[in-house]
Enzyme design. Structure first.
Site, PDB file in Angstrom:
ATOM      1  CG  PHE A  16       2.499  -2.350  -5.873  1.00 13.88           C
ATOM      2  CD1 PHE A  16       1.666  -1.298  -5.520  1.00 13.88           C
ATOM      3  CD2 PHE A  16       1.929  -3.483  -6.424  1.00 13.88           C
ATOM      4  CE1 PHE A  16       0.294  -1.375  -5.711  1.00 13.88           C
ATOM      5  CE2 PHE A  16       0.559  -3.569  -6.629  1.00 13.88           C
ATOM      6  CZ  PHE A  16      -0.268  -2.516  -6.277  1.00 13.88           C
ATOM      7  CG  PHE A  34      -4.413  -2.410  -0.153  1.00 11.18           C
ATOM      8  CD1 PHE A  34      -3.853  -1.236   0.314  1.00 11.18           C
ATOM      9  CD2 PHE A  34      -4.066  -3.599   0.476  1.00 11.18           C
ATOM     10  CE1 PHE A  34      -2.970  -1.233   1.383  1.00 11.18           C
ATOM     11  CE2 PHE A  34      -3.180  -3.603   1.554  1.00 11.18           C
ATOM     12  CZ  PHE A  34      -2.635  -2.423   2.007  1.00 11.18           C
ATOM     13  NE  ARG A  58       3.469   5.208  -0.111  1.00 12.57           N
ATOM     14  CZ  ARG A  58       3.903   5.429  -1.349  1.00 12.57           C
ATOM     15  NH1 ARG A  58       5.187   5.621  -1.563  1.00 12.57           N
ATOM     16  NH2 ARG A  58       3.067   5.446  -2.366  1.00 12.57           N
TER      17      ARG A  58
END
Length: 361
Positions: free
Chosen positions: A95, A198, A338
């Site tokens: 994902f 999300f 990230r």
């Protein structure tokens, strides 16, 4: 060093949390958990990313562990059987890679590539076993993770998961259009879209195989269960927006609660951050009430029968994992590379992504 390398803990470890992002209630009231399978999970997901060619070998070697994708899932579904957790972790890593491809297709103006990928993902979602050898690694990777996820519960659960993920793919398409047109959604539009991008329903669906029990509709749709589930996901999405705000401003993003507040509510950036924190704090407080009610609901299901006892136990496990999501999301955002925008050479280009139009060769 990651906090998890020292074992589970109920207090912050060596990972520093900037004051603007600090949530003392999470650090104090949400003890951090970790599935004992995590070290092998990290290793096997890293290998899976390589085998499925989802990230270049050099980027897997340099960045995969530091991105902490497996930490996030191992801190969430802590009661899951190992095979279930492995499938979830691989799907989660997929994902994130998909999210990065979507972002790069927008940044590099590749609408045709995105449209092809969107169509292929929809098709693979309905028949993953037919796409295991697809030439686009992203399509084949999704198929591989889905074949495993679809093996745990009933065809009805599989159809529900697929229905929910079809909606996520379409939400990503709406985001693609908004970003390419520079359209910033209103706050209410954004919040509705965010529940899809999300993937709120997806992560809640995965609570069930983790608890080794498919929940009947009357449980999943019960207001007390649904409220606790929604609040756990809203916290994660909004806290992600708070932590992602510098990265997304640098990347000329249009999808972030803070950006919508600044644009449509005429707040300054500082005021928007205060409002985001207010919403996040309120979400945590509301969850603590909803959690209590959901656990009472779980207890009410234990009606003296074996089936009732097992169902009540499964619901308690699901609610416990909803609670885990708060601490796992919180620490993930401070450990994962990230979000360490200040360490990147180019604040608008993550160093762990490939800018190639993968799947188009």
């Amino acid at each position: 060093m990651h906090a998890f390398s020292r074992g589970t803990t109920s207090t912050p470890t060596a990972v520093p949390v900037p004051p603007a992002l600090s949530l003392p209630v999470i650090e104090e009231a949400f003890p951090r958990q970790l599935h004992p399978y995590w070290p092998r999970l990290q290793e096997k997901t890293r290998t899976w990313l390589l085998e499925k060619r989802l990230m270049p070998a050099d980027k897997v070697e340099e960045y995969a562990d530091g991105l902490c994708y497996t930490d996030l899932m191992a801190g969430y579904y802590t009661e899951a059987p190992e095979a279930v957790l492995q499938a979830i972790a691989d799907y989660s890593a997929w994902f994130f890679v998909w999210d990065d491809r979507h972002d790069r297709d927008i940044v590099h103006r590749r609408p045709a590539a995105w449209r092809r990928l969107r169509t292929r993902l929809h098709t693979a979602l309905d028949a993953p076993e037919r796409h295991l050898g697809h030439p686009d690694p992203l399509v084949a990777g999704l198929a591989d993770s889905l074949v495993r996820l679809y093996s745990f519960l009933s065809p009805g659960w599989n159809a529900r998961f697929a229905r929910h993920f079809h909606a996520v793919i379409e939400a990503y398409d709406r985001e693609f259009v908004n970003r390419t047109e520079g359209r910033i959604p209103t706050v209410e539009e954004y919040l509705a879209l965010r529940r899809l991008t999300f993937a709120h329903h997806i992560w809640n669906d995965l609570l069930e195989p983790s608890a080794e029990r498919e929940l009947p509709d009357f449980v999943r749709k019960h207001p007390t269960y649904r409220r606790a589930a929604l609040l756990s996901q809203e916290f994660a999405a909004w806290y992600n927006d708070l932590c992602s705000l510098p990265k997304e401003i640098a990347g000329d993003e249009v999808h972030n609660l803070g950006i919508s507040l600044v644009t449509h509510e005429r707040l300054t950036l500082e005021e928007a951050i205060v409002e985001m924190r207010h919403r996040i704090d309120g979400c945590v407080s509301a969850f603590l009430v909803a959690e209590r009610d959901a656990l009472m609901f779980a207890d009410s299901l234990a009606d003296g029968t074996r089936q009732g006892k097992e169902l009540g136990t499964a619901v308690r496990t699901c609610v416990g994992n909803m609670r885990n999501w708060f601490s796992s999301v919180y620490w993930f955002h401070h450990e994962s590379g990230r979000y360490k925008v200040d360490s990147w050479d180019d604040r608008s280009t993550p160093p762990y992504v490939s800018n190639e139009a993968a799947g188009e060769k």
